[in-house]
Design a protein around this motif. Structure first.
Motif, PDB file in Angstrom:
ATOM      1  N   HIS A 157       0.830  -1.204   0.000  1.00 56.40           N
ATOM      2  CA  HIS A 157       0.000   0.000   0.000  1.00 56.40           C
ATOM      3  C   HIS A 157       0.868   1.260   0.000  1.00 56.40           C
ATOM      4  CE1 HIS A 157      -3.624   2.328   0.742  1.00 56.40           C
ATOM      5  NE2 HIS A 157      -3.014   2.930   1.761  1.00 56.40           N
ATOM      6  N   ASP A 158       1.897   1.245   0.835  1.00 57.99           N
ATOM      7  CA  ASP A 158       2.806   2.388   0.860  1.00 57.99           C
ATOM      8  C   ASP A 158       3.540   2.543  -0.461  1.00 57.99           C
ATOM      9  OD1 ASP A 158       2.040   2.797   3.454  1.00 57.99           O
ATOM     10  OD2 ASP A 158       3.733   1.700   4.329  1.00 57.99           O
ATOM     11  N   LEU A 159       3.922   1.413  -1.071  1.00 56.30           N
ATOM     12  CA  LEU A 159       4.618   1.490  -2.352  1.00 56.30           C
ATOM     13  C   LEU A 159       3.718   2.064  -3.441  1.00 56.30           C
ATOM     14  CD1 LEU A 159       6.613  -1.869  -2.349  1.00 56.30           C
ATOM     15  CD2 LEU A 159       7.542   0.431  -2.152  1.00 56.30           C
ATOM     16  N   GLU A 160       2.442   1.690  -3.421  1.00 57.92           N
ATOM     17  CA  GLU A 160       1.522   2.258  -4.402  1.00 57.92           C
ATOM     18  C   GLU A 160       1.404   3.769  -4.227  1.00 57.92           C
ATOM     19  OE1 GLU A 160      -2.084   0.176  -3.919  1.00 57.92           O
ATOM     20  OE2 GLU A 160      -1.375  -1.692  -4.821  1.00 57.92           O
ATOM     21  N   LYS A 161       1.260   4.206  -2.961  1.00 58.48           N
ATOM     22  CA  LYS A 161       1.196   5.644  -2.719  1.00 58.48           C
ATOM     23  C   LYS A 161       2.489   6.328  -3.193  1.00 58.48           C
ATOM     24  CE  LYS A 161      -0.331   6.886   1.340  1.00 58.48           C
ATOM     25  NZ  LYS A 161      -0.513   6.883   2.816  1.00 58.48           N
ATOM     26  N   LYS A 162       3.619   5.691  -2.877  1.00 56.96           N
ATOM     27  CA  LYS A 162       4.892   6.264  -3.330  1.00 56.96           C
ATOM     28  C   LYS A 162       4.995   6.276  -4.847  1.00 56.96           C
ATOM     29  CE  LYS A 162       7.548   5.077   0.798  1.00 56.96           C
ATOM     30  NZ  LYS A 162       8.668   4.266   1.337  1.00 56.96           N
ATOM     31  N   GLN A 163       4.447   5.222  -5.501  1.00 59.52           N
ATOM     32  CA  GLN A 163       4.497   5.175  -6.962  1.00 59.52           C
ATOM     33  C   GLN A 163       3.690   6.315  -7.570  1.00 59.52           C
ATOM     34  OE1 GLN A 163       6.320   3.020  -8.747  1.00 59.52           O
ATOM     35  NE2 GLN A 163       5.699   4.105 -10.616  1.00 59.52           N
ATOM     36  N   ARG A 164       2.504   6.562  -7.012  1.00 56.50           N
ATOM     37  CA  ARG A 164       1.701   7.677  -7.513  1.00 56.50           C
ATOM     38  C   ARG A 164       2.427   9.009  -7.303  1.00 56.50           C
ATOM     39  NH1 ARG A 164      -2.530   4.601  -5.081  1.00 56.50           N
ATOM     40  NH2 ARG A 164      -2.480   5.939  -3.220  1.00 56.50           N
ATOM     41  N   ARG A 165       2.993   9.156  -6.106  1.00 54.74           N
ATOM     42  CA  ARG A 165       3.728  10.377  -5.848  1.00 54.74           C
ATOM     43  C   ARG A 165       4.938  10.498  -6.766  1.00 54.74           C
ATOM     44  NH1 ARG A 165       5.479   9.390  -1.019  1.00 54.74           N
ATOM     45  NH2 ARG A 165       3.407   9.634  -0.081  1.00 54.74           N
ATOM     46  N   PHE A 166       5.575   9.360  -7.031  1.00 58.05           N
ATOM     47  CA  PHE A 166       6.750   9.351  -7.912  1.00 58.05           C
ATOM     48  C   PHE A 166       6.366   9.726  -9.344  1.00 58.05           C
ATOM     49  CE2 PHE A 166       9.530   6.970 -10.834  1.00 58.05           C
ATOM     50  CZ  PHE A 166      10.728   7.576 -10.548  1.00 58.05           C
TER      51      PHE A 166
END
Length: 1807
Positions: free
Chosen positions: A1209-1218
């Motif tokens: 979940h955190d990686l998905e949020k980071k991916q969107r932010r990235f």
């Protein structure tokens, strides 16, 4: 504080540092482990709480696997690949790390648990063709590749290498014992002592002093959250301090652990951190004060034990009260459970409190004189002796100095200190005085040495009689008798104790007085310390630190003794705190989940250790009833101790019997749940602490005497209050009523702050509520009440727990004695691997026992699987709505929330949290571990952003306001300028002048009146303000005083009310008990009357039967027929009774046999059923363990899965932010490219412009150079023109005259230069001679020094060799001497035993021979009587046989005496042999002493020779030093000469300069140049000479420096020689002391040998006297035998003569005398039966002679005569005399085999 800064106090692991070797077996498994899992220390089995050890499974390892494993162990080990652990979580993992982690998961790494710890291996999957048995798995060990088939329960999953040094145990992937121990050991090996365990902290004591506790490290943790801080004890203090500031709630930090685990040290760090970081208002509490307080408490409350060299012997509660600003407003210390009896009595090899050793080692001569310490006693019954070693004495002296400084810091005055030293000195002198073991003739107890008691009385300020009365007579002054309805307490009369057991001995009274004095002293000390820490400032909340003595187990320290009662108390306190930990971290959380309807799948945890607590303190429902009757209701050990102390026949055996009946293993019960087990030793028992992982063996001997009240202890306070010394009585005068509520059990309840008063009220309420109000006077129940008060005082606070673990046994005990339960696969014996040398070691079995006992894994599972963080809905919404600003904009800032739960759900949805990370309850929201911390971090980030925006808006607003102000100022300036212009226009107008003059005069008067009125008003207001302020201060003081008074009255009223209620309850209970006792008394009285009547009737029947029997025997009945009828009836009744007895006996035996058969059958069935039940229980336990293990693994997998989901979940949020950041970066790159192109074009233009400017600059520089050259040429021409002057004849004559003068001066200078050259040449020659002499002296001195060094080195080596030889010889001699001394002591003990035995045997033999002599004389008297009566009467054959028997008895007695004499001779020969051996040993010792004396003389002679050589060497050294000083003087002279030469040189140089100037002038004047050239040559020569002088001076200076260096070397060598000489002198002195000691010991041996020879001589004299007495007795016996033979011959001659009437009369008198005294013979059944037999023989003989001589006397006795009767009469009289002599004579007479056999023969003869 940033996170990186917080963690600088300990090394962080970089990615390169995480490359570790694969972990190796035997508990070490990972190479960087601090210990191999205690591989050399196998884990011993614990005795479980049922008395039955868990059986080791024999099937855990098959023989084939064991053989294969042993073969593989001997083979060559394969190298293990290095694994790369992943980096820190903040960094991305590399592909290699990901590959290594995947390889780890694929291999299924596991821990194999065995006896030595645990080993790393890989679990193999079963092959398809050969399935494994159920419950078995195959494991391949990593270190040697061995494949083992083991139990499934012995395998635990291992974590990847990245978890080896994880900071929080809750973050382990697989949570089990082996993984936890491995992580702790890895961190401990890396000097990381602190580890988080969920909400608690685990600290392993380093056993050293690491450098991680400093003020710099403290400031690193200041202001940090727990999530940002690394594990450290400061992090716990910071978390408690931060929580207190945030919530305004009291905090408590509780330290748990065994003795020696570092609890007190961590307590010191905690308080020091709080004092440093928080600060204090007005320096009420500072670091200096805390260190002083700690020093004082350590001196008065610490001592050395088997487990800890500086153990705390009391429980302490340190409270810091904080004000509104978070600073320390006041502090207080409370103490409980002080081991006051340690002053007088303690276990072997343990010390008393430290302050006694400090005081005995003080260097203040005045104080020692005042305390009478100049001459110390040789022995002390309290065991208080001064330090013997010099280093210990020096250390104690330093500690005493620190103690004095600490007392000064804490504000303890000199008089108060003097009172402390006086009382401590009095305690020491009481121990030196001692007490008599037995009372004197009047039954009084007294001192053994009155002179020391007089010193103690003087120090206490009383007389010797008062002191003796207070200790031994137990009559305290001022005490009143209380009602008998209350239990006697410390302030009651001890008269009731007289019937409850043995009286107190004199030594126990003395120990009670010493303990009472020290208890009063310690209570006063705590009061004075609290006086220095209290203040009247307002406090809001507090932080409390609880430090108690650790768990005690003498077996851990290698001691064979049982634990004492004090150690039981400390273990009980630790158990209660451990129970509180389990209740807060486990039970309370489960209850909260149940209340909030949260379902949590947790495995059934083991029950808490309440069984051992109940076995100690479980109270009775009849606790208020004062009854001596033992009821069947289960009660704890403390209550049973109190009852047995009151019981008249109470003892430790009955105490343990009752305790085992309540809590011991019962038949048919499960043995695994019993907290109590019996021991093999008498009066010992085993109690299972820490959930059955720590079994402690207690010794109950003397516990009843401990809990019984000692009146001398109470008299101590009265003695101190009434002391004649003002310094003592003034301190203790006001403390008389302070112990009424708590009975002196708790110290330190004084306090000035409201929080301290609240704590004291809480503790008083604990001691005055319910049962405590009645039992508070019981010394036994006080222990429970103190622990209850401690638990109640910290229950109201938020608790922080710190578990302190002991890494290894420090007491030198056997590590196999560690009470840890062995795992089921404990039969595995795996090899140990070596660890790295630099890592600290620890004992894995000991650590495992502590981990199991602390129940940390249960708390960690609850923390991981549950929801440890929770908040109320409204609070959560108010705190975190800042993270959802769109919701605030949607609803508005001031909207009213109707449904808080719905609002929180909406907020959580907007926060985009993982669904599994939180749970909604009924009234609050629950979070997984770490979720709330992440939200707090987001809130802090958002808050800082909002504050930044707010600051920007504020700054913009202020800037705009400033701009407006500047505009207004500009307008005002323009207005002023305009007014000034107008004023200039009208200032000369007359009317304006008149107006400006008159206007002020009009307003002056009015202004003055106004000012005067205002001043008066101001003065009035000031006076009113002062008055109001004064009244306000008075009212505030009155209010504070009244509030404190109201609080005190409220507490006193509560105490009185509780006491009244308890008294009424007690009165009602005692009334009921009294009524019941009266009823029972009436019943018993009725029974007694009935039994008395029955006994009287039976006595009448017995008397009648006796009369009938006497009538039958004595012929009292006239009618023979009636007598025969009665006799027949009697015989028939006897036969019927015998028949009935036999029949009943047979029936009883038959029934008993049937019952026994049934019982055996039932026992067999019961044994079978128990075996089946145990088997099923074992199977059930195995299944439960397997289920728990699988459930734990499942929960770990679930948690891992949830973690992965959250991570995704955190990686998905980071991916969107990235992605968004990437698009912005692309746009930025495009803009930057355009800007770069534009800048490149501009750069080209600027480069062209720069090139043009450079060319212009070069042209200008060339023009400037040409102009410069022209200017120089013009300047030269100008100088030439100015130098040309016209010269005339006058100037030329003047120049010639000057030339002549110069020539004369040059001649003079030449002469002076010649003289200087001669002087310089002489100086050079002297210098050369001096250099040559110095070189020769230096070489000679160097040679002498080298030769002397060689000699000294040879001498030193030879002396060292000789000294070593002497030391070895002295050690051998000392060992031989000790051996001989031991042998001598053994021989002396044997000799004393033999002498005592010989004396005893001689006494018994003499006594027996005298008794035989008396009997022989009696026989002779009988024979004489018979001889007188046989002249007319002829005796029968029976009498002759009786005489023969008597003769045989005499012969037997004589043989026994001869045998005893032979045995005594043999023993005397043995004594002679032993004395010869002693003489030989003495001769050998004398030879050794003479040899040592000779060697000593040789060493002294060698030392004298060495001293002479050293003196010669010193003389030469002094001569060399004198020569060197002379050389230095010469050098100084040369330097002075050189200085003069240099001065002359300077003068010459000045002259040369003048001459040169003249020469230049002459050259310019065109004179003759020959003279000038000659002068120049002379000048050059002088310069060369000066240069040569310079070189010579430099050489002399270098030579002087070399000489100085040589001198320094010589002085150093001289100092070294002197030091070596001093060392040799000290060595000589030590040898002389040893020789002197050997001489003294030889003298003692000689004295003892003389004493032994004296005893031998006395024994020989006693033996000779005994032999003489024996010979006289034998001669008398032979004479008696001869007389008996004559009597026998005379009897045979007169056998046919008639009977003698006088003999029959004597027999009749004897029978009558017997019947009269028969009632007096009931006390001794043996004598009664013996006399019955003799009288029956006489009666039978008289019945045969009834026809010839029958008569009836007046009193009903028989008339007749017989020789036997006379003999029996004499025997009866002799027995009567022996009866009057006492019981001891009868026992000794019976113990003699010859006498008893003779008497039995004599009794059987008439029958």
């Amino acid at each position: 504080m940033a996170k990186g800064k917080t963690k600088e106090h300990r090394p962080r692991l970089r990615p390169g540092d995480r490359q570790e070797k694969s972990r190796e077996p035997a508990g070490g498994d990972a190479q960087p482990s601090p210990s191999p899992g205690a591989a050399a220390k196998p884990e011993p089995p614990v005795q479980p709480s049922g008395g039955k050890a868990e059986p080791a499974k024999a099937s855990a390892l098959k023989p084939t696997a064991l053989e294969r494993h042993k073969k593989l162990q001997t083979s060559e080990k394969r190298p293990t690949p290095v694994k790369n652990a992943p980096a820190a979580p903040q960094q991305a993992k590399t592909e290699e790390q990901i590959a290594a982690e995947e390889a780890w998961y694929e291999t299924e790494k596991v821990w194999l648990v065995h006896r030595d710890g645990f080993s790393l291996g890989s679990q193999l999957r079963p092959e398809a063709g050969s399935p494994l048995p159920e419950g078995k798995v195959k494991v391949k060990l990593d270190h040697d590749g061995a494949v083992l088939e083991v139990e499934e329960d012995d395998v635990e999953k291992a974590n990847p290498p990245s978890c080896d040094r994880v900071e929080d145990l809750a973050s382990l992937l697989y949570l089990n014992e082996s993984s936890t121990l491995h992580t702790l050991r890895q961190r401990y090996g890396g000097n990381l002592l602190h580890t988080y365990a969920g909400p608690t902290m685990v600290i392993i004591n380093p056993l050293t002093s690491p450098s991680m506790y400093s003020e710099k490290v403290m400031h690193m943790f200041k202001g940090c959250r727990r999530e940002d801080a690394s594990p450290h004890i400061y992090a716990v203090a910071q978390a408690a301090y931060r929580s207190m500031l945030m919530s305004r709630q009291d905090q408590a930090i509780v330290l748990l652990g065994a003795s020696g685990s570092g609890k007190t040290t961590n307590c010191q760090h905690l308080v020091q951190y709080l004092a440093t970081i928080a600060g204090s208002t007005g320096k009420v509490f500072s670091v200096e004060k805390w260190q002083a307080l700690y020093t004082i408490l350590e001196a008065f409350g610490n001592s050395s034990t088997g487990m800890n060299g500086n153990a705390t012997r009391f429980s302490q509660v340190i409270s810091l009260d904080f004000d509104q600003a978070g600073q320390v407003a006041s502090a207080s210390v409370q103490t409980l459970l002080l081991e006051k009896l340690r002053v007088a009595r303690r276990p072997a090899n343990e010390a008393t409190f430290n302050v006694f050793y400090y005081l005995l080692a003080c260097s203040d001569s005045t104080l020692r004189t005042e305390l009478h310490f100049n001459h110390l006693a040789e022995n002390n019954v309290f065991g208080i002796v001064p330090p013997s070693k010099p280093e210990e004495k020096q250390k104690a002296t330093q500690q005493f100095g620190k103690l004095l400084a600490a007392m000064k810091v804490m504000g303890i005055s000199g008089d108060e200190q003097k009172a402390f030293w006086l009382i401590l000195g009095a305690i020491y002198h009481l121990g030196a005085a001692g007490a008599t073991k037995d009372a004197d003739e009047a039954g009084r107890k007294q001192f053994a040495r009155h002179e020391w008691a007089q010193k103690a009385a003087y120090l206490l300020g009383c007389s010797l009689e008062e002191l003796s009365s207070a200790i031994f007579k137990h009559q305290p002054k001022g005490t009143l008798q209380r009602s008998t309805s209350f239990r006697q307490g410390p302030d009651e009369s001890p008269l009731g104790d007289s019937g409850t057991g043995p009286k107190l001995t004199a030594l126990e009274c003395l120990e009670g007085m010493a303990a009472g004095l020290y208890s009063e002293l310690f209570t006063l000390l705590i009061s004075l310390l609290n006086r220095a820490l209290k203040s009247s400032q307002h406090s809001v909340c507090s932080v409390t630190v609880v430090d108690t003595p650790g768990a005690q187990n003498p077996e851990l320290a290698g001691q064979s003794r049982g634990a004492t009662f004090e150690e039981l108390c400390h273990n009980y306190a630790q158990e209660r705190l451990q129970q509180l930990f389990h209740q807060r971290t486990f039970a309370r959380e489960l209850e909260r989940y149940k209340e909030e309807n949260i379902e949590l799948a947790l495995a059934d945890a083991e029950p808490s250790s309440s069984g051992s607590i109940a076995a100690v303190d479980q109270s009775s429902h009849q606790a208020l009833v004062r009854s001596l009757a033992r009821t069947d209701e289960a009660r704890g050990l403390l209550w049973l101790l109190e009852e047995e102390a009151l019981q008249p026949g109470g003892s430790e055996d009955t105490l343990l019997e009752r305790l085992f009946s309540y809590y011991g293993p019962q038949e048919g019960s499960k043995k695994g749940h019993n907290p109590l087990l019996p021991s093999d030793k008498p009066r010992h028992f085993l109690l299972g602490h820490s959930s059955g992982t720590n079994w402690v063996e207690y010794d109950a001997t003397g516990w009843l005497n401990y809990v019984k009240h000692n009146p001398a202890s109470q008299n101590a306070s009265v003695l101190l209050q009434e002391s004649q010394k003002k310094v003592i009585s003034s301190l203790f005068a006001g403390r008389g009523g302070s112990a009424l509520v708590l009975s002196g059990s708790v110290a330190g309840l004084e306090g000035g702050s409201q929080l301290a008063l609240r704590r004291a009220t809480s503790m008083r309420k604990t001691f005055t509520t319910g049962v405590a109000a009645v039992k508070k006077k019981s010394l036994c129940i006080q222990i429970k009440l103190q622990v209850d008060a401690l638990i109640d005082s910290i229950k109201k606070s938020k608790l922080h727990f710190v578990h302190c673990f002991l890494p290894k046994v420090g007491g030198g005990g056997d590590p196999q004695a560690v009470p840890c339960r062995r795992v089921s696969g404990s039969e595995l014996e795996l090899p140990a691997e070596h660890c790295e040398a630099g890592l600290m070691q620890l004992d894995v079995p000991l650590l495992r026992a502590q981990l199991r006992g602390s129940r940390l894994l249960d708390a960690l599972r609850m923390y991981r699987q549950g929801y440890p963080d929770h908040m109320v809905f409204a609070e959560f919404r108010r705190r975190f709505d800042v993270l959802a600003p769109h919701l605030t904009k949607k609803h508005g800032r001031n909207y009213i929330v109707v449904d808080e739960k719905r609002a929180v759900e909406e907020l959580l949805e907007s926060l985009d949290l993982e669904k599994s990370s939180y749970h909604m309850g009924l009234s609050r929201v629950f979070f997984r571990a770490g979720s709330l911390a992440r939200l707090e971090e987001q809130r802090d980030t958002q808050t800082s952003r909002n504050i930044t925006l707010f600051q920007a808006a504020c700054r913009g607003f202020l800037a705009r306001q400033h701009f407006k102000k500047r505009k207004i100022q500009d307008l005002a300036i323009r207005c002023v300028q305009k007014n000034i212009k107008k004023n200039k226009g009208v200032k000369d107008w007359p009317w304006w002048k008149l107006f400006t003059t008159v206007r002020p005069l009009i307003e002056v008067q009015l202004t003055e009146d106004q000012i005067r009125g205002k001043d008066e008003e101001i003065q009035q207001l000031k006076s009113k303000l002062e008055k109001v302020e004064k009244e306000r201060n008075e009212l505030r003081l009155n209010s504070d005083r009244l509030e404190s008074r109201i609080t005190e009255l409220t507490s006193e009223l509560t105490d009185e009310r509780n006491t009244g209620e308890s008294a009424s309850q007690l009165l009602d209970a005692e009334t009921a008990e009294r009524l019941r006792a009266e009823k029972e008394m009436k019943d018993l009285q009725a029974k007694y009357d009935a039994l008395k009547k029955q006994m009287e009737s039976m006595e009448m029947e017995v008397m009648e039967a006796r009369l009938i029997r006497a009538a039958e025997l004595n012929g009292e009945l006239d009618d023979d027929d009636s007598g025969g009828e009665w006799r027949l009836k009697y015989e028939r009744a006897v036969r019927e009774i015998d028949f009935t007895k036999k029949r009943l006996q047979q029936e009883l035996e038959d029934k008993l046999e049937v019952e026994q058969q049934g019982k055996r059958q039932l026992e067999r069935k019961l044994a079978d059923l128990q075996a089946d039940s145990e088997e099923s229980q074992r199977a059930l336990q195995q299944l439960k363990k397997k289920c728990q293990r699988l459930a734990a693994e499942l929960q770990d997998t679930k948690l891992h899965l949830e973690g992965q989901q959250g991570r995704n979940h955190d990686l998905e949020k980071k991916q969107r932010r990235f992605d968004s950041e990437l698009s912005q970066a692309h746009e930025e790159v495009q803009r930057e490219r355009l800007q770069r192109e534009k800048l490149s074009r501009e750069k080209d233009v600027l480069v062209a412009e720069v090139f043009g400017l450079k060319q212009l600059l070069e042209d200008k520089e060339s023009d400037i150079t040409g102009l410069t050259q022209k200017a120089e040429a013009l300047e030269a021409e100008l100088q030439d023109i100015s130098s040309q002057e016209s010269k005339d004849e006058a100037s030329l004559a003047k120049v010639k005259k000057q030339l002549r003068d110069l020539e004369a001066k040059v001649k003079d200078q030449e002469e002076e230069l010649d003289e200087q050259a001669g002087t310089i040449q002489m100086l050079e020659q002297a210098k050369l001679r001096l250099e040559m002499e110095m070189e020769r002296l230096r070489q000679t001195h160097a040679k002498e020094v080298e030769s002397r060094d060689e000699e000294v080195e040879e001498i030193r080596q030879s002396c060292q060799k000789k000294l070593k030889q002497m030391e070895v010889q002295l050690e051998e001699e000392y060992e031989d001497k000790q051996k001989v001394l031991r042998e001598k002591r053994e021989l002396e003990s044997k000799l004393s035993a033999v002498s005592e035995q010989a004396n005893q045997r001689d006494f018994e033999t003499e006594k027996r021979l005298r008794r035989d002599l008396k009997r022989t004389k009696a026989l002779l008297a009988d024979a004489q009587i018979m001889l007188d009566h046989l002249k007319n009467n002829a005796p029968s054959k029976r009498e002759i046989t009786q005489l023969k028997n008597q003769l045989e008895e005499s012969e037997f007695t004589c043989a026994a005496a001869v045998k005893a004499r032979k045995s005594m001779e043999v023993e005397i020969e043995d004594l002679h042999l032993q004395i010869d051996d002693l003489a030989k040993a003495k001769a050998a010792l004398e030879e050794q002493l003479s040899r040592l004396q000779r060697e000593k003389n040789e060493v002294q002679s060698r030392l004298e020779e060495d001293q002479e050589d050293m003196n010669e060497l010193m003389k030469k050294h002094k001569a060399a030093v004198a020569q060197a000083s002379r050389d230095l003087a010469q050098m100084n002279d040369l330097q002075a000469q050189l200085e003069e030469v240099s001065k002359e040189k300077q003068e010459l140089q000045e002259k040369l300069q003048g001459l040169q100037s003249q020469l230049e002038f002459l050259e310019q004047s065109m004179v003759d140049k020959s003279l000038v050239s000659r002068q120049e040559a002379k000048i050059r020569e002088l310069e060369t000479r000066l240069e040569f002088e310079r070189t010579q001076v430099k050489r002399l200076e270098s030579l002087a420096t070399r000489l100085k260096e040589n001198m320094e070397k010589l002085t150093e060598e001289r100092d070294q020689r002197a030091a070596a000489e001093n060392r040799e002198k000290e060595q000589n002195k030590r040898l002389q002391r040893q020789l002197r000691d050997v001489k003294e010991e030889m003298g003692e041996l000689a004295k003892k040998e003389a004493e032994a020879s004296r005893k031998k001589h006395e024994l020989e004299m006693d033996l000779e006297s005994l032999e003489a007495a024996n010979q006289s007795l034998q001669s008398d016996l032979k004479l008696a035998f001869k007389r008996i033979g004559d009597l026998q011959a005379a009897i045979e001659d007169e056998m046919e003569s008639d009977s003698n009437e006088d003999l029959i009369n004597s027999l009749q008198d004897m029978v009558a005398k017997y019947q009269k005294r028969k009632s007096k013979l009931d006390g001794d059944s043996d004598v009664d039966s013996e006399l019955e037999e003799r009288v029956d023989g006489v009666k039978s003989w008289l019945s045969k002679n009834k026809g010839s001589s029958k008569a009836l006397s007046d009193d009903g006795s028989l008339k007749g005569s017989s020789p036997t009767s006379s003999r029996h009469t004499f025997t009866y009289d002799r027995w009567d005399d022996e009866q009057d002599a006492g019981d001891s004579t009868r026992r000794s007479s019976r113990s003699s085999p010859s006498a008893s056999e003779a008497e039995s023969r004599a009794a059987e003869t008439p029958a």
